[in-house]
Enzyme design. Structure first.
Site, PDB file in Angstrom:
ATOM      1  N   TYR A  53      19.352   0.255  17.964  1.00 47.02           N
ATOM      2  CA  TYR A  53      18.839   1.582  17.619  1.00 47.02           C
ATOM      3  C   TYR A  53      17.323   1.521  17.387  1.00 47.02           C
ATOM      4  CZ  TYR A  53      23.666   3.117  16.678  1.00 47.02           C
ATOM      5  OH  TYR A  53      25.004   3.432  16.776  1.00 47.02           O
ATOM      6  N   GLY A 215      28.304  15.763  20.041  1.00 45.01           N
ATOM      7  CA  GLY A 215      26.912  16.044  20.342  1.00 45.01           C
ATOM      8  C   GLY A 215      26.419  17.381  19.825  1.00 45.01           C
ATOM      9  N   LEU A 217      28.200  20.209  19.802  1.00 41.71           N
ATOM     10  CA  LEU A 217      28.890  21.367  20.393  1.00 41.71           C
ATOM     11  C   LEU A 217      29.903  21.987  19.438  1.00 41.71           C
ATOM     12  CD1 LEU A 217      29.503  20.341  24.112  1.00 41.71           C
ATOM     13  CD2 LEU A 217      27.609  21.626  23.116  1.00 41.71           C
TER      14      LEU A 217
END
Length: 328
Positions: A53, A215, A217
């Site tokens: 990351y 994500g 949604l």
């Protein structure tokens, strides 16, 4: 905050896990510090990161940020169950990725240095390695556990077969093996219910869902788009998924409004109600987003609500584990 044992272990973790993937690329270091401080104020003691990351190959930017936060002291390290991952590419040479014993040992040492700690509480394999035998993987992990550098081992993105193979190999070595599986799991992505969740439950692994709102949604994306927000839903895979599921997501947001809850809270609350789930991973970019995530803990879904969610987001096949989900 409620707490739960991580799989079959005696380790207590919060029902929400703080994901840190945004630290560095999306969230500045001072703001990342503020999010981690606020997480502790809320009682969130489970932090998840990975050596890849941060957006710069081999640098471990996110781990460095967490390490500098931990180095401030004040009991931070003692209060946090710290999880990171190994597997991804950390350099251009062949042995700077994967799950060879060489890479596992060196990657662990590098993560410990960046995190400024002596011990990783949960060391997770970020992906399965079909090229490395389990005997080699477990030998490396046993070494790290014996040295006190790792306490527990977890997996991420494994299939049910891989969980079984890993655990049977560990059992032959009289080693604890895996204690958790981190997988994509949300209302729009339920395939893990066929094999992964049953295998995890059988072997006593806690499920740690990533992308619990697919994500964004499932976090009120249509409403936010109308208000000029939801930037993540405007491009790439999220835009494609929105186009494919728009009518369902519209119905979902209306259903959540009828329940009197924010869509993000319902999506997280649904996961918290699922068998075997330990803690969904939330990945706030701001303190305000973190604060809003706590609403999921107060969501209670009755049988009628759960049934409606199954209608909107049907499980794979007939639902539940395989083979019953697809065979008589």
């Amino acid at each position: 905050m409620d707490y739960i044992n991580l799989g079959r272990t005696g380790l207590s973790v919060s029902r929400l896990c703080l994901g840190t993937m945004n630290f560095g690329p999306e969230t500045s270091e001072p703001d990342s510090f503020g999010i981690m401080d606020r997480a502790l104020e809320h009682g969130i003691n489970f932090f998840d990161t990975a050596n890849v990351y941060g957006g710069q190959t081999g640098e471990g930017i996110t781990e460095q940020i967490i390490g500098r936060w931990l180095a401030q002291g004040g009991g931070r390290r003692d209060r946090v169950v710290l999880a990171t991952k190994v597997y991804g590419r950390m350099g251009d040479w062949p042995n700077e990725r994967g799950l060879s014993a060489r890479h596992i040992i060196r990657a662990c040492e590098d993560s410990l240095r960046r995190l400024q700690t002596d011990t990783i509480d949960l060391y997770q394999m970020h992906h399965v390695s079909r090229a490395t035998p389990w005997e080699e993987i477990w030998q490396a992990m046993e070494t790290l556990v014996a040295q006190g550098k790792v306490l527990y081992v977890g997996s991420s993105n494994f299939a049910g077969w891989h969980l079984a193979a890993a655990q049977e190999s560990a059992a032959r070595r009289n080693f604890l093996g895996l204690v958790s599986e981190q997988c994509i799991y949300n209302l729009l992505t339920r395939h893990v219910e066929l094999e992964v969740v049953p295998a995890a439950q059988h072997y006593g692994l806690g499920i740690i869902p990533w992308s619990p709102l697919h994500g964004g949604l499932l976090g009120g994306a249509i409403r936010k788009l109308a208000e000029g927000g939801a930037a993540r839903a405007k491009g790439g895979r999220a835009a494609d998924a929105m186009a494919a599921h728009r009518s369902t997501i519209e119905a979902y947001e209306k259903f959540c409004a009828d329940l009197g809850h924010d869509p993000a809270d319902v999506g997280l609350g649904w996961l918290l109600s699922r068998p075997g789930v330990t803690a969904p991973i939330i990945g706030p970019r701001t303190v305000e987003q973190l604060d809003r995530s706590l609403g999921a803990l107060s969501v209670e879904l009755d049988d009628a609500a759960l049934g409606r969610l199954d209608e909107l987001f049907p499980p794979v096949g007939q639902g539940g584990p395989g083979p019953e989900a697809w065979a008589w």
